[in-house]
Design a protein around this motif. Structure first.
Motif, PDB file in Angstrom:
ATOM      1  N   ASN A  20       0.817  -1.218   0.000  1.00 18.46           N
ATOM      2  CA  ASN A  20       0.000   0.000   0.000  1.00 18.46           C
ATOM      3  C   ASN A  20       0.849   1.266   0.000  1.00 18.46           C
ATOM      4  N   VAL A  21       2.089   1.145  -0.497  1.00 18.20           N
ATOM      5  CA  VAL A  21       2.964   2.304  -0.712  1.00 18.20           C
ATOM      6  C   VAL A  21       3.110   2.523  -2.209  1.00 18.20           C
ATOM      7  N   ILE A  22       2.993   3.778  -2.619  1.00 21.72           N
ATOM      8  CA  ILE A  22       3.260   4.143  -4.003  1.00 21.72           C
ATOM      9  C   ILE A  22       4.235   5.312  -3.986  1.00 21.72           C
ATOM     10  N   VAL A  23       5.278   5.214  -4.802  1.00 21.44           N
ATOM     11  CA  VAL A  23       6.304   6.256  -4.853  1.00 21.44           C
ATOM     12  C   VAL A  23       5.878   7.320  -5.858  1.00 21.44           C
ATOM     13  N   GLN A  24       5.859   8.568  -5.394  1.00 20.51           N
ATOM     14  CA  GLN A  24       5.378   9.687  -6.208  1.00 20.51           C
ATOM     15  C   GLN A  24       6.563  10.379  -6.870  1.00 20.51           C
ATOM     16  N   VAL A  25       6.583  10.383  -8.206  1.00 17.02           N
ATOM     17  CA  VAL A  25       7.740  10.797  -8.987  1.00 17.02           C
ATOM     18  C   VAL A  25       7.370  11.981  -9.874  1.00 17.02           C
ATOM     19  N   LYS A  26       8.168  13.037  -9.809  1.00 21.17           N
ATOM     20  CA  LYS A  26       7.934  14.188 -10.677  1.00 21.17           C
ATOM     21  C   LYS A  26       8.117  13.805 -12.141  1.00 21.17           C
ATOM     22  N   ASN A  27       7.511  14.604 -13.035  1.00 22.32           N
ATOM     23  CA  ASN A  27       7.584  14.277 -14.460  1.00 22.32           C
ATOM     24  C   ASN A  27       9.018  14.258 -14.973  1.00 22.32           C
ATOM     25  N   GLY A  28       9.883  15.095 -14.402  1.00 24.67           N
ATOM     26  CA  GLY A  28      11.282  15.117 -14.797  1.00 24.67           C
ATOM     27  C   GLY A  28      12.178  14.969 -13.598  1.00 24.67           C
ATOM     28  N   PRO A  29      13.474  14.729 -13.799  1.00 23.39           N
ATOM     29  CA  PRO A  29      14.365  14.441 -12.679  1.00 23.39           C
ATOM     30  C   PRO A  29      14.848  15.658 -11.904  1.00 23.39           C
ATOM     31  N   LEU A  30      14.488  16.879 -12.343  1.00 23.19           N
ATOM     32  CA  LEU A  30      14.932  18.060 -11.621  1.00 23.19           C
ATOM     33  C   LEU A  30      13.800  18.651 -10.791  1.00 23.19           C
ATOM     34  N   ASP A  31      12.988  19.549 -11.394  1.00 27.73           N
ATOM     35  CA  ASP A  31      11.999  20.225 -10.549  1.00 27.73           C
ATOM     36  C   ASP A  31      11.001  21.026 -11.378  1.00 27.73           C
ATOM     37  N   PHE A  32      10.124  20.375 -12.107  1.00 27.49           N
ATOM     38  CA  PHE A  32       9.003  21.037 -12.789  1.00 27.49           C
ATOM     39  C   PHE A  32       9.459  22.163 -13.725  1.00 27.49           C
ATOM     40  N   GLN A  33      10.589  21.987 -14.374  1.00 32.41           N
ATOM     41  CA  GLN A  33      11.093  23.013 -15.277  1.00 32.41           C
ATOM     42  C   GLN A  33      10.241  23.103 -16.554  1.00 32.41           C
ATOM     43  N   PRO A  34      10.369  24.207 -17.313  1.00 31.23           N
ATOM     44  CA  PRO A  34       9.583  24.324 -18.551  1.00 31.23           C
ATOM     45  C   PRO A  34       9.726  23.126 -19.483  1.00 31.23           C
ATOM     46  N   ARG A  35      10.931  22.555 -19.524  1.00 33.06           N
ATOM     47  CA  ARG A  35      11.088  21.271 -20.232  1.00 33.06           C
ATOM     48  C   ARG A  35      12.191  20.467 -19.557  1.00 33.06           C
ATOM     49  N   GLU A  36      11.905  19.210 -19.317  1.00 27.30           N
ATOM     50  CA  GLU A  36      12.887  18.243 -18.832  1.00 27.30           C
ATOM     51  C   GLU A  36      12.645  16.928 -19.559  1.00 27.30           C
ATOM     52  N   PRO A  37      13.664  16.085 -19.678  1.00 24.16           N
ATOM     53  CA  PRO A  37      13.390  14.713 -20.107  1.00 24.16           C
ATOM     54  C   PRO A  37      12.573  13.999 -19.038  1.00 24.16           C
ATOM     55  N   PHE A  38      11.919  12.923 -19.428  1.00 22.59           N
ATOM     56  CA  PHE A  38      11.126  12.193 -18.442  1.00 22.59           C
ATOM     57  C   PHE A  38      12.037  11.610 -17.365  1.00 22.59           C
ATOM     58  N   HIS A  39      11.462  11.394 -16.190  1.00 25.93           N
ATOM     59  CA  HIS A  39      12.235  10.919 -15.044  1.00 25.93           C
ATOM     60  C   HIS A  39      12.717   9.490 -15.285  1.00 25.93           C
ATOM     61  N   PRO A  40      14.005   9.210 -15.031  1.00 25.33           N
ATOM     62  CA  PRO A  40      14.513   7.857 -15.289  1.00 25.33           C
ATOM     63  C   PRO A  40      13.941   6.790 -14.373  1.00 25.33           C
ATOM     64  N   LEU A  41      13.261   7.185 -13.293  1.00 27.48           N
ATOM     65  CA  LEU A  41      12.658   6.170 -12.432  1.00 27.48           C
ATOM     66  C   LEU A  41      11.497   5.445 -13.106  1.00 27.48           C
ATOM     67  N   PHE A  42      10.828   6.110 -14.053  1.00 26.89           N
ATOM     68  CA  PHE A  42       9.659   5.471 -14.659  1.00 26.89           C
ATOM     69  C   PHE A  42      10.078   4.213 -15.413  1.00 26.89           C
ATOM     70  N   GLY A  43       9.528   3.103 -14.985  1.00 26.92           N
ATOM     71  CA  GLY A  43       9.841   1.816 -15.586  1.00 26.92           C
ATOM     72  C   GLY A  43      11.044   1.128 -14.985  1.00 26.92           C
ATOM     73  N   ALA A  44      11.751   1.811 -14.070  1.00 28.46           N
ATOM     74  CA  ALA A  44      12.984   1.251 -13.518  1.00 28.46           C
ATOM     75  C   ALA A  44      12.753   0.468 -12.233  1.00 28.46           C
ATOM     76  N   THR A  45      11.505   0.422 -11.751  1.00 32.24           N
ATOM     77  CA  THR A  45      11.200  -0.301 -10.504  1.00 32.24           C
ATOM     78  C   THR A  45      10.031  -1.248 -10.748  1.00 32.24           C
ATOM     79  N   PRO A  46      10.277  -2.386 -11.374  1.00 28.48           N
ATOM     80  CA  PRO A  46       9.176  -3.279 -11.753  1.00 28.48           C
ATOM     81  C   PRO A  46       8.355  -3.803 -10.578  1.00 28.48           C
ATOM     82  N   LYS A  47       8.909  -3.787  -9.363  1.00 33.19           N
ATOM     83  CA  LYS A  47       8.181  -4.315  -8.208  1.00 33.19           C
ATOM     84  C   LYS A  47       7.591  -3.212  -7.332  1.00 33.19           C
ATOM     85  N   THR A  48       7.751  -1.972  -7.738  1.00 32.55           N
ATOM     86  CA  THR A  48       7.283  -0.848  -6.933  1.00 32.55           C
ATOM     87  C   THR A  48       6.392   0.055  -7.775  1.00 32.55           C
ATOM     88  N   PRO A  49       5.142   0.269  -7.371  1.00 31.90           N
ATOM     89  CA  PRO A  49       4.282   1.175  -8.140  1.00 31.90           C
ATOM     90  C   PRO A  49       4.754   2.620  -8.042  1.00 31.90           C
TER      91      PRO A  49
END
Length: 615
Positions: free
Chosen positions: A272-301
């Protein structure tokens, strides 16, 4: 007519899904809205109303819709004194002093608006939380809000301060492995659920920007999250644990820290834990690449966190429709299970099967009459709700619905207004952070340009840390020859990011004379992009002026004034940035591009100590 119940519903529609069907009842034409719960029927009713408002056909209907994401929440960065961190729409909507005795009628309006979008939860207090929010008087206030929101299918959540056992529990430690600490949180959860039986759970910011957390005791994020999950789990609650972590003690590139800390913990979090990840790896900048965590934790939502309030995109006065930004990240391919492993599919729990899924939006809502500080900022609230329900939804379609419901259904208005919205975020990128530059804003309030700032307590708070402009070039080398942040992505995703010129200077440090795809040098291209952003705002001004016949004078005049502010500030961004970066490039401006009208010293001397949104 409205009918609730499970009969005749398609399989897999769940407790929030609905159908809308044209049929006959007793020989008469009728429209049936059906779902397994009252909440589902309410969502269906709002869908039908949207069809009516946007003048879509309401006969021959056969619609089935269900949310692809389970937890769809707004995060309010609202403080108990009613100040809103990064808020640009007045005070907090929650009048804590008058609660629970007085419930402002706008609380019902707020709940109804969220229900119309399918938002099913709200975190009432700032992630930079005060322990007072967990005391009995404030639990009673939160319970009063929960009572108001409940008929609209909205559960309340609270941000939990990790050091609460010390601050309000008379303990000497907040160590998550200490039995007394675990007992404190269990008792606190029981107390909350007695007042709010459908309490959603906790949101936690820990060991980030000075906030207390489990690492203070040599424990992991999983240790801290699991302790809270143990407390709320028996009641059906969840823990949303933010992955926005960085510390001055980490010698590596700041954008790597979240993946460095959370990937090794994959599989150790409670269900019942879900990790909340920003869209990019820095901090809501006008443009960032997507966060590298997405898809990198197959056992963690993982749940996606986006920011509706435009902390880095011009506050409430700059028109920046964020639907395209969120579509960009949701459509990004992580390649974690081959082609098509998009961020959207990760968030939906389809790349790696997850029972718990979520999407969070940092709210832009306040006491301003128009809710969000400007009329067009309402579109970001609206787009978040629609995309949280369906991460595969298209930003243009959402913008068209919003324009039709907010202003006019006249095609002569809709097409240009939607076009203006769809290009607005790219304009901001161009006049603030072109070609992958990032974090160039002034200190503290993030109002206006400050690429020269280099004297803060931490290097990774300064713009110079990120742009690294020097005589030899500009940009942050995140390839293998630099910090290798690109190595945190799947190889195919890394290749695509490195080939994307929109992220050029995010990943590379390049000479000023480097040739870009336009054939221009990097220096010339930067100047051209800055000027393009300014001209794009001018085009938005002209478009809006031409739409005056379709909008009431009051709203048209206000938005025209805001666009004039945006045009002036876009020029300021351009002039200050060009003047500063030229001190390193030492090259003339490309032909046809004007010199900044003031000296660099003038731009550096500007100060705005009372700009809104301070932390």
């Amino acid at each position: 007519m409205l009918r609730a119940g499970g009969a005749g519903l398609p399989g897999g529609i769940g407790p929030e899904g609905y159908v809308i069907r044209s049929t006959t009842v007793d020989g008469r034409p009728a429209t049936v809205i059906a779902g397994q719960t009252d909440r589902a029927v309410l969502y269906g009713a709002f869908h039908l109303l949207r069809l009516v408002q946007t003048r879509q056909p309401v006969t021959g209907l056969d619609i089935a819709s269900a949310p692809k994401v389970k937890v769809r929440v707004l995060n309010h960065w609202d403080n108990l004194d009613r100040n809103v961190e990064r808020g640009y729409a007045g005070d907090s909507l929650w009048d804590w002093h008058k609660l629970p005795g007085w419930q402002d009628p706008r609380y019902v309006d707020y709940a109804r608006a969220n229900a119309s979008l399918g938002v099913n939860g709200t975190v009432l207090n700032n992630v930079n939380a005060k322990a007072d929010s967990l005391t009995a008087p404030y639990i009673a206030k939160a319970a009063a809000l929960a009572d108001t929101f409940r008929p609209y299918g909205i559960r309340v959540y609270l941000s939990a301060r990790f050091s609460a056992p010390i601050e309000i529990g008379a303990l000497k430690t907040s160590d998550p492995l200490d039995p007394a600490v675990r007992a404190f949180w269990k008792a606190k959860a029981d107390e909350i659920y007695r007042a709010i039986p459908d309490f959603g759970g906790f949101l936690v910011k820990a060991n980030s920007e000075g906030q207390p957390g489990p690492q203070d005791y040599g424990r992991t994020h999983a240790d801290g999250a699991n302790m809270l999950a143990e407390a709320v789990g028996p009641h059906g609650g969840i823990v949303m644990w933010r992955a926005f972590v960085y510390s001055a003690e980490q010698p590596e590139d700041r954008v790597k820290q979240a993946a460095n800390e959370f990937v090794p913990l994959d599989g150790t979090f409670a269900p019942n834990v879900i990790v909340q990840v920003k869209n990019g790896p820095l901090d809501f900048q006008p443009r960032e690449p997507f966060h590298p965590l997405f898809g990198a934790t197959p056992k963690t939502p993982l749940m996606l966190e986006v920011q509706l309030t435009k902390e880095y995109l011009g506050f409430a006065t700059h028109l920046a429709y964020l639907g395209p930004m969120w579509e960009e990240v949701l459509a990004a391919d992580t390649w974690r299970r081959g082609r098509g492993s998009t961020v959207a599919r990760v968030v939906e729990g389809r790349v790696f099967p997850q029972a718990l899924t979520g999407m969070a939006g940092v709210a832009n809502i306040g006491t301003d009459r128009n809710w969000s500080g400007s009329h067009f900022d309402q579109a970001n609230w609206y787009a978040f709700g629609r995309m949280a329900w369906d991460p595969d939804a298209r930003a243009r379609d959402i913008a068209e619905d919003w324009v039709r419901m907010t202003f006019s259904n006249d095609p002569a208005f809709v097409a240009p207004a939607v076009g203006m919205m769809m290009g607005s975020r790219e304009a901001v990128v161009n006049y603030m952070t072109p070609l992958g530059l990032t974090h160039l804003m002034a200190t503290g309030h993030h109002y206006g340009p400050g690429p020269w700032v280099d004297n803060l307590e931490r290097a990774d708070w300064t713009p110079v840390y990120y742009h690294r402009a020097a005589a030899d070039g500009i940009g942050f080398d995140r390839t293998k020859t630099g910090s290798d942040a690109v190595g945190q992505y799947a190889p195919e995703a890394a290749k695509a990011l490195l080939a994307d010129e929109r992220h050029l200077l995010w990943f590379r440090h390049l000479p000023w004379d480097h040739r870009v795809r336009s054939g221009r040098t990097l220096w010339d291209e930067l100047v051209v992009r800055y000027d393009l952003g300014v001209s794009q705002v001018g085009e938005m001004q002209r478009t809006w002026a031409s739409l005056a016949p379709y909008v009431d004078p009051e709203r048209h005049a206000e938005q025209a004034a805001f666009l004039a502010i945006q045009r002036q500030e876009a020029q300021w961004w351009r002039d200050a940035s060009v003047a500063y970066f030229r001190t390193f490039a030492r090259r003339p401006l490309p032909a046809g591009h004007a010199e900044p009208p003031e000296s660099l010293e003038h731009y550096r001397s500007l100060s705005f100590p009372y700009a809104p949104g301070h932390d």
